[in-house]
Design a protein around this motif. Structure first.
Motif, PDB file in Angstrom:
ATOM      1  N   VAL A  68     -35.515 -22.136   8.155  1.00 16.99           N
ATOM      2  CA  VAL A  68     -34.495 -21.717   7.184  1.00 16.99           C
ATOM      3  C   VAL A  68     -33.925 -22.997   6.600  1.00 16.99           C
ATOM      4  N   THR A  69     -33.946 -23.128   5.260  1.00 10.38           N
ATOM      5  CA  THR A  69     -33.545 -24.416   4.674  1.00 10.38           C
ATOM      6  C   THR A  69     -32.266 -24.361   3.838  1.00 10.38           C
ATOM      7  N   GLY A  70     -31.798 -23.163   3.480  1.00 14.01           N
ATOM      8  CA  GLY A  70     -30.567 -23.119   2.672  1.00 14.01           C
ATOM      9  C   GLY A  70     -30.106 -21.691   2.446  1.00 14.01           C
ATOM     10  N   ILE A  71     -28.858 -21.569   2.005  1.00 14.33           N
ATOM     11  CA  ILE A  71     -28.272 -20.230   1.823  1.00 14.33           C
ATOM     12  C   ILE A  71     -27.478 -20.157   0.522  1.00 14.33           C
ATOM     13  N   GLY A  72     -27.460 -18.983  -0.081  1.00 15.86           N
ATOM     14  CA  GLY A  72     -26.610 -18.707  -1.249  1.00 15.86           C
ATOM     15  C   GLY A  72     -26.083 -17.283  -1.134  1.00 15.86           C
ATOM     16  N   THR A  73     -24.920 -17.014  -1.729  1.00 16.43           N
ATOM     17  CA  THR A  73     -24.361 -15.657  -1.663  1.00 16.43           C
ATOM     18  C   THR A  73     -23.709 -15.280  -2.996  1.00 16.43           C
ATOM     19  N   PHE A  74     -23.427 -14.000  -3.124  1.00 17.76           N
ATOM     20  CA  PHE A  74     -22.785 -13.516  -4.353  1.00 17.76           C
ATOM     21  C   PHE A  74     -22.061 -12.205  -4.047  1.00 17.76           C
ATOM     22  N   VAL A  75     -20.849 -12.077  -4.604  1.00 18.87           N
ATOM     23  CA  VAL A  75     -20.164 -10.773  -4.564  1.00 18.87           C
ATOM     24  C   VAL A  75     -19.707 -10.430  -5.986  1.00 18.87           C
ATOM     25  N   PRO A  76     -19.661  -9.142  -6.310  1.00 15.22           N
ATOM     26  CA  PRO A  76     -19.198  -8.771  -7.650  1.00 15.22           C
ATOM     27  C   PRO A  76     -17.731  -9.128  -7.833  1.00 15.22           C
ATOM     28  N   GLU A  77     -17.333  -9.190  -9.103  1.00 18.31           N
ATOM     29  CA  GLU A  77     -16.010  -9.705  -9.448  1.00 18.31           C
ATOM     30  C   GLU A  77     -14.851  -8.809  -8.986  1.00 18.31           C
ATOM     31  N   LYS A  78     -15.056  -7.504  -9.079  1.00 23.51           N
ATOM     32  CA  LYS A  78     -13.931  -6.571  -8.868  1.00 23.51           C
ATOM     33  C   LYS A  78     -13.521  -6.500  -7.394  1.00 23.51           C
ATOM     34  N   LYS A  79     -12.287  -6.965  -7.126  1.00 24.51           N
ATOM     35  CA  LYS A  79     -11.780  -7.017  -5.750  1.00 24.51           C
ATOM     36  C   LYS A  79     -10.811  -5.855  -5.546  1.00 24.51           C
ATOM     37  N   ILE A  80     -10.987  -5.138  -4.441  1.00 24.86           N
ATOM     38  CA  ILE A  80     -10.191  -3.929  -4.189  1.00 24.86           C
ATOM     39  C   ILE A  80      -9.413  -4.108  -2.885  1.00 24.86           C
ATOM     40  N   ASP A  81      -8.090  -3.932  -2.947  1.00 22.57           N
ATOM     41  CA  ASP A  81      -7.325  -4.036  -1.693  1.00 22.57           C
ATOM     42  C   ASP A  81      -7.133  -2.633  -1.089  1.00 22.57           C
ATOM     43  N   ASN A  82      -6.525  -2.590   0.093  1.00 22.34           N
ATOM     44  CA  ASN A  82      -6.410  -1.314   0.801  1.00 22.34           C
ATOM     45  C   ASN A  82      -5.488  -0.322   0.088  1.00 22.34           C
ATOM     46  N   HIS A  83      -4.516  -0.835  -0.652  1.00 24.53           N
ATOM     47  CA  HIS A  83      -3.572   0.065  -1.327  1.00 24.53           C
ATOM     48  C   HIS A  83      -4.282   0.962  -2.348  1.00 24.53           C
ATOM     49  N   TYR A  84      -5.401   0.488  -2.882  1.00 23.15           N
ATOM     50  CA  TYR A  84      -6.192   1.279  -3.838  1.00 23.15           C
ATOM     51  C   TYR A  84      -6.491   2.677  -3.274  1.00 23.15           C
ATOM     52  N   PHE A  85      -6.779   2.727  -1.943  1.00 22.10           N
ATOM     53  CA  PHE A  85      -7.202   4.003  -1.345  1.00 22.10           C
ATOM     54  C   PHE A  85      -6.040   4.961  -1.118  1.00 22.10           C
ATOM     55  N   GLU A  86      -4.813   4.398  -1.110  1.00 23.65           N
ATOM     56  CA  GLU A  86      -3.637   5.231  -0.825  1.00 23.65           C
ATOM     57  C   GLU A  86      -3.436   6.313  -1.883  1.00 23.65           C
ATOM     58  N   SER A  87      -3.964   6.064  -3.096  1.00 28.64           N
ATOM     59  CA  SER A  87      -3.791   7.072  -4.147  1.00 28.64           C
ATOM     60  C   SER A  87      -4.938   8.088  -4.175  1.00 28.64           C
ATOM     61  N   ILE A  88      -6.040   7.816  -3.472  1.00 29.65           N
ATOM     62  CA  ILE A  88      -7.163   8.778  -3.554  1.00 29.65           C
ATOM     63  C   ILE A  88      -7.415   9.558  -2.261  1.00 29.65           C
ATOM     64  N   ILE A  89      -6.999   9.013  -1.117  1.00 25.20           N
ATOM     65  CA  ILE A  89      -7.146   9.729   0.161  1.00 25.20           C
ATOM     66  C   ILE A  89      -5.881   9.515   0.990  1.00 25.20           C
ATOM     67  N   GLU A  90      -5.774  10.285   2.085  1.00 26.13           N
ATOM     68  CA  GLU A  90      -4.600  10.104   2.943  1.00 26.13           C
ATOM     69  C   GLU A  90      -4.877   8.941   3.898  1.00 26.13           C
ATOM     70  N   THR A  91      -4.359   7.777   3.567  1.00 31.70           N
ATOM     71  CA  THR A  91      -4.561   6.594   4.394  1.00 31.70           C
ATOM     72  C   THR A  91      -3.477   5.576   4.056  1.00 31.70           C
ATOM     73  N   ASN A  92      -3.510   4.444   4.722  1.00 34.33           N
ATOM     74  CA  ASN A  92      -2.575   3.369   4.363  1.00 34.33           C
ATOM     75  C   ASN A  92      -3.130   2.033   4.827  1.00 34.33           C
ATOM     76  N   ASP A  93      -2.575   0.985   4.235  1.00 33.79           N
ATOM     77  CA  ASP A  93      -3.027  -0.382   4.507  1.00 33.79           C
ATOM     78  C   ASP A  93      -2.947  -0.710   6.005  1.00 33.79           C
ATOM     79  N   GLU A  94      -1.893  -0.246   6.647  1.00 37.05           N
ATOM     80  CA  GLU A  94      -1.686  -0.560   8.066  1.00 37.05           C
ATOM     81  C   GLU A  94      -2.824   0.026   8.906  1.00 37.05           C
ATOM     82  N   TRP A  95      -3.182   1.309   8.645  1.00 37.61           N
ATOM     83  CA  TRP A  95      -4.268   1.939   9.416  1.00 37.61           C
ATOM     84  C   TRP A  95      -5.580   1.172   9.190  1.00 37.61           C
TER      85      TRP A  95
END
Ligand code: UT7
Length: 323
Positions: A6-33
């Motif tokens: 193995v001689t080298g590594i590269g990575t990539f993630v898409p631009e759009k970053k989603i935090d846990n609060h995003y889910f609070e409006s679509i399902i019953e959950t919370n950041d703490e859980w």
């Protein structure tokens, strides 16, 4: 005989970053859980018109930028993914075309979250067999395209990303040890349904989504990987003390914690991608490893033990000496 390195590594993630609060409006959950049960703080979502092949190409570009390598003489491409753009053509052959590689064998492999480790083991075998000399290996996923956002037990987990490594012929190998295994009777505990409505003799829903029995997979992963954490280094006459960095698949921070507690391996010597990228299946190990390299933790010559585990149920472990 040729040896694979193995001689080298590269990575990539898409631009759009989603935090846990995003889910609070679509399902019953919370950041703490979410944080306390999984360790996840954020994950990245691919755009509507962005697929796994795009993320893999991003990882390839990053690999080239960071190592200055050339892809022209790549003679084989392996993409580990359970979320290909389509089943056929393979993403590997699409990548061969997009990267202008004149001629290369190309396959996609399916080993879920263990896919990246499996792909490196296969690349090592091809080089040792003398048939190939330079292999581009990817772990890439767009899990958010197969996630049911009405299922609160799974939708908070998944993110998108990709990693790439080059495995090349060399005088000395740095892929030092490997183990693979499967427990097919656990298939029903983690599946991505497509056509058939049965797994392991049990009826399943055919809806194109990932389904997981989280508790069953959690227990299986902790029991299985704990056992191999000591036996894999032992195949080299080593103990776990000889391992500088442990990189398990990032499915849940509590799994990593349990693996360290069970085996006595120090948590400070683990690398993870779960906190900032969520569970990215086959991309999680390269994302964690590259993060460790970028943060200046992983140094040349460090011994890295990685373990992938997931749908199958399957697992694969590797010990690599970082180049
Ligand atoms: O990547 C491939 C391999 N995959 C893995 O290794 C995943 C392994 N499994 C896991 O990581 C965990 O099992 C999960 C994160 C999936 C779930 O965590 P858990 O601690 O096992 O939760 P649970 O499923 O046992 O659920 C505990 C409680 C339940 O409520 P009750 O029945 O105790 O009242 C759930 O309904 O938490 C509830 N719950 C939630 N609450 C708030 C489940 N999902 C949520 C949620 N928000 N999103």
């Amino acid at each position: 005989m040729l040896h694979a390195k193995v001689t080298g590594i590269g990575t990539f993630v898409p631009e759009k970053k989603i935090d846990n609060h995003y889910f609070e409006s679509i399902i019953e959950t919370n950041d703490e859980w979410i944080q306390s049960r999984t360790g996840i703080k954020t994950r990245h979502f691919a755009a509507e018109n962005e697929y796994t092949s795009h993320l893999c190409l991003g990882a390839a570009k990053n690999l080239q930028e960071e190592t200055g390598c050339s892809f022209e003489d790549v003679d084989f491409i392996i993409v580990a993914t359970v979320t290909p753009d389509q089943v056929m053509p393979s993403i590997a052959s699409q990548i061969q075309n997009k990267l202008n590689i004149p001629s290369a064998g190309a396959i996609d492999i399916s080993a879920a979250c263990a896919g990246f480790a499996y792909a490196i083991i296969l690349a090592k075998g091809l080089i040792a067999a003398g048939t190939h000399r330079k292999i581009l290996v990817f772990g890439g996923e767009t899990l958010t395209k197969v996630t049911n956002y009405e299922d609160r037990t799974s939708c908070i987990l998944f993110g998108d990303g990709a990693g790439a490594v080059l495995v090349e012929a060399a005088e000395k190998t740095n892929i030092l040890a490997a183990v693979t295994g499967s427990q097919g009777d656990g298939g029903k505990d983690l599946y991505l349904s497509t056509r058939r409505n049965r797994v392991n003799g049990q009826d399943i829903v055919v809806d194109g989504f990932i389904h997981q029995n989280g508790r069953a997979v959690f227990k299986w992963a902790v029991n299985t990987i704990s056992q191999h954490m000591a036996t894999l280094p032992a195949t080299l006459g080593w103990t776990m003390d000889d391992i500088d960095w442990f990189v398990p698949h990032s499915a849940n921070l509590r799994i990593i914690d349990a693996l360290c507690n069970n085996s006595g391996f120090p948590m400070e010597k683990t690398l993870e991608s779960i906190t900032i990228y969520g569970n990215t299946s086959s991309a999680s190990i390269p994302l964690a490893l590259h993060r460790g390299i970028r943060e200046g933790k992983v140094k040349s010559g460090d011994k890295i033990m990685m373990f992938g585990f997931g749908g199958g149920l399957v697992y694969a472990g590797l010990i690599i000496e970082w180049p």
